[in-house]
Write a protein that holds these residues in place. Structure first.
Motif, short mmCIF file in Angstrom:
data_model
loop_
_atom_site.label_atom_id
_atom_site.label_comp_id
_atom_site.label_asym_id
_atom_site.label_seq_id
_atom_site.Cartn_x
_atom_site.Cartn_y
_atom_site.Cartn_z
N UNK B 108 -7.06 5.94 -1.00
CA UNK B 108 -7.18 6.73 0.23
C UNK B 108 -6.41 6.16 1.42
N UNK B 109 -5.05 6.02 1.29
CA UNK B 109 -4.31 5.54 2.46
C UNK B 109 -4.43 6.46 3.67
N UNK B 110 -4.88 7.70 3.45
CA UNK B 110 -5.04 8.63 4.57
C UNK B 110 -6.41 8.57 5.22
N UNK B 440 -0.91 6.16 7.98
CA UNK B 440 -1.36 5.24 6.94
C UNK B 440 -2.42 4.30 7.50
N UNK B 441 -3.50 4.13 6.74
CA UNK B 441 -4.51 3.13 7.07
C UNK B 441 -4.14 1.90 6.26
N UNK B 442 -3.70 0.85 6.94
CA UNK B 442 -3.12 -0.29 6.21
C UNK B 442 -4.18 -1.00 5.35
N UNK B 447 -3.00 -1.19 -2.51
CA UNK B 447 -2.72 -0.98 -3.93
C UNK B 447 -1.29 -0.49 -4.12
N UNK B 448 -0.50 -1.19 -4.96
CA UNK B 448 0.92 -0.81 -5.12
C UNK B 448 1.09 0.57 -5.74
N UNK B 449 0.05 1.08 -6.43
CA UNK B 449 0.16 2.43 -7.00
C UNK B 449 0.42 3.48 -5.92
N UNK B 450 -0.08 3.22 -4.70
CA UNK B 450 0.17 4.15 -3.59
C UNK B 450 1.66 4.41 -3.44
#
Lengths: 460, 460
Positions: B108-110, B440-442, B447-450
């Motif tokens: 959930x980077x958003x 982006x929420x740092x 996770x590198x998959x993002x």
């Protein structure tokens, strides 16, 4: 000169149109003469003349050295100023604040809830210890949009037990019972709509509905529910959008809705487009469950709401709404927009406490104590000439009438000076026709000093 | 015949006046022909003729066997239908619900908040154990109208530390930061008023303001605060009642208000009747405190709100409002009317956690981790062609621009299919001019998959 006159009128028209469209609101400072001249590409003197004419017309006002304002004060929503000025002692908001503020040593027979020692304190302590060991997401993350699933599943089963079919997807958790009603009002009402309440009814309904700027119509309450003829006549005369009531045990009268009244009421509701909110906050005080409008109706036009503040804890905020699916969808959006996530921790604590085997036993003992206190309170009140309207089957409240010629507000004022907080009848009455009634909370009326103070004040 | 025609017109006029006064609302069933005839003392055929003429005029409609209705549907407040239809992916409500609903294993980077493992979980557990031993009234009674005094005293001291003078009597606790803003809007706004927000701003402001049916005007945000020229022009053109902003660290841009912008902004606000809500929710993420509008203004026209959901727990609902005294009075009435007592237990838990010596250390480590993650996230995004608008001094968010020609909503849709929840720019933008931006929420982007998913979706 003629062209200048036209320009002045253009500026005046522009300002008046901005006031009409609420671009400029009452009390707002409008742009300075210089700024307006620049914006409208006219001379400073044209704008000044336009402003001065609008001042002469009472549309604008000015403050020396501070510019021009739209006439009329800045008006934040002042609940106390909507509607007629009330005697503070019968002002719903004042009574709420008084009950919430009064120090612990005051006697509060007018208070709406149980004393702390009657609440399910042991269950709350146990729940807190359990929750302290649960996983991080429960402790720190937002609840899901509908709210903590195990509590909604529990509520779904409990509702089924009183004949209300409500799958967990049709139940949304809220921050309290009041919050539940507030969300429903925001969802269904427009300012100026009409809402029907019982007369008398829970006094905070009046404060809440004031905040929604709706018209309120009261229907007399009888020992078996609202007066059905008056209910039908009010539907015809006012076409209300919503009716808010307590079923189960009624606040403040302690009356119980009868099956025949429930049935007739719903038949009448079917003839108009009425939505009913059934506030089921006292269900755990019942010895045997009274009929529920939501059970008869099948959550079609009836919405049931409730909370846990009267039995488990008022300190832990949690309530619910059970309603038809498409309304729940809209209510979820509104809840997220106005409070974002719900209280996951509160729901988890409540769920622990209410599903604990001790809760059932605790409530059995509370019901027994209430029945004892009801008898004692009614007997003591009768001894000083204060008569119960009915003897309630269950619950906290006795709705009682003063001796002829006595005024409850006057009595309440006198008793407050002696540290006794009462709840005078007109705070509950839309028509203000309960001036000789008081609501007694029998769980808060055990101290004999209450009756000494009452007797003295009645004699005065 | 003539007299009958007069009677028909009288009935028609009566019904139209009831519709105009909203006694009969759109979709409402009006009284039956028979009932109306009785009520108005005219014949059944007169009423029937009046109803049929009103149907012909489109004022009423009928359903076979079910009577007559005011034309137009029953319209509960549907937030999704107010304003232009949005692509779901940039609909603020949809993003909120998505973030709240998404299962734990989605990336959930958003998302707007820290992962549970970054929150002050240990402090919450300790607070729960402490609270489990406190006295019964804390566990079961309503809070006082302003809210739990020790937490208000703490907030008063904390505010003094950033230069805001607010005695505890000028601080009211709420159920959340969103609830705080909602109460202020209810208190100060009328439907149709204009509210100014930053463009971009926190997306739930849009959903919240929709629920209040106000006009929203966006002012472009720069790396040092709102664009002051645009701010002044918007004041002149729209005379907004309210401006809602994040000071400290801005959501979504991560920008920080500069002292000169703060000063100019307040000077402009002084020329109109503007009230400012300063949402101070990210203050504990700052390394050094940025200027606060409330400190410059002295809580005259600025209201500060905040909560603890971003650092301690989002599961425990608690927020606050610091404002001038007379506004707090009105806000207390409104809070009681619409949610009754506040959450005493939640305030007690928060107070334990935030005054615990561990909280300071916890936040130091969170700030360090965020700084590290900020560097990493920005580097990884730049490596795939996504550029930060600025490098924020602190906080969770990086506001980033996609390569030329790429659309954030399209990208968000593609990534959602692969289990990555993004926050596309237009959800934050009143003018919908941030179609090539993402927030982006740092802390949620480790996770590198993002980046694999993003890179694939950008290439497609």
């Amino acid at each position: 000169m003629k062209r200048s006159g036209t320009r002045i009128r253009t500026v005046m028209a522009e300002i008046q149109s901005r006031i009409a469209s609420r671009t400029y609101t009452p009390g707002a400072r409008i742009p300075s003469v210089r700024a307006m001249a620049q914006a409208m590409q006219v001379s400073v003197s044209t704008v000044l003349e336009a402003y001065e004419r609008l001042m002469a017309e009472g549309v604008l006002s000015s403050r020396p050295g501070s510019g021009f304002y739209v006439a009329g004060p800045v008006a934040p929503l002042a609940l106390t100023e909507l509607g007629p000025k009330l005697d503070r002692v019968v002002d719903p908001l004042w009574i709420s604040r008084q009950s919430l503020e009064t120090s612990l040593d005051a006697l509060k027979p007018g208070c709406g809830w149980l004393p702390p020692s009657w609440m399910y304190e042991a269950g709350v302590r146990k729940a807190l210890r359990m929750v302290a060991r649960s996983d991080a997401s429960k402790l720190t993350e937002y609840a899901s949009p509908l709210g903590y699933p195990p509590l909604r599943q529990f509520l779904s089963r409990r509702l089924a037990g009183i004949g209300v079919e409500a799958p967990p997807e049709q139940i949304m958790l809220t921050e309290s019972g009041t919050h539940a009603i507030d969300l429903i009002c925001r969802f269904l009402l427009e300012p100026g709509d009409t809402v029907m309440v019982d007369d008398p009814c829970y006094f905070n309904f009046h404060a809440l509905l004031k905040a929604h700027r709706v018209n309120v119509v009261g229907v007399p309450y009888t020992p078996t529910g609202p007066d059905i003829d008056a209910f039908g006549a009010a539907l015809l005369a006012h076409a209300p959008r919503l009716y808010i009531t307590n079923s189960g045990i009624h606040n403040p009268t302690g009356a119980t809705l009868s099956p025949v009244t429930a049935h007739r009421l719903l038949k009448l509701a079917d003839t108009s487009n009425l939505v009913i909110v059934e506030d089921d906050i006292f269900s755990d005080f019942e010895h045997t469950p009274a009929p529920r409008l939501s059970a008869f109706d099948g959550l079609s036009r009836v919405i049931q709401i409730g909370s846990f503040s009267k039995t488990i804890s008022a300190s832990i905020r949690c309530g619910y709404i059970a309603a038809r699916g498409e309304w729940i969808e809209g209510l979820v959006d509104l809840k997220i927009a106005t409070t974002f996530g719900g209280g996951r921790l509160a729901a988890d604590i409540i769920h622990h406490a209410i599903t604990d085997s001790g809760y059932r036993k605790h409530m059995e003992s509370v019901r027994l104590r209430l029945a004892e206190q009801m008898d004692k309170t009614v007997a003591r009140l009768q001894a000083i000439g204060i008569k119960p309207w009915i003897i309630p089957q269950a619950g906290l409240y006795a709705w009682c009438q003063l001796p002829l010629g006595k005024d409850a507000a006057t009595l309440a004022r006198a008793c407050l000076n002696e540290g006794v907080v009462l709840a005078p009848g007109n705070a509950f009455s839309q028509s203000m026709t309960a001036g000789d009634f008081l609501r007694f909370n029998v769980a808060q009326s055990g101290d004999v000093r209450v009756y000494d103070v009452l007797k003295r004040a009645l004699g005065a």
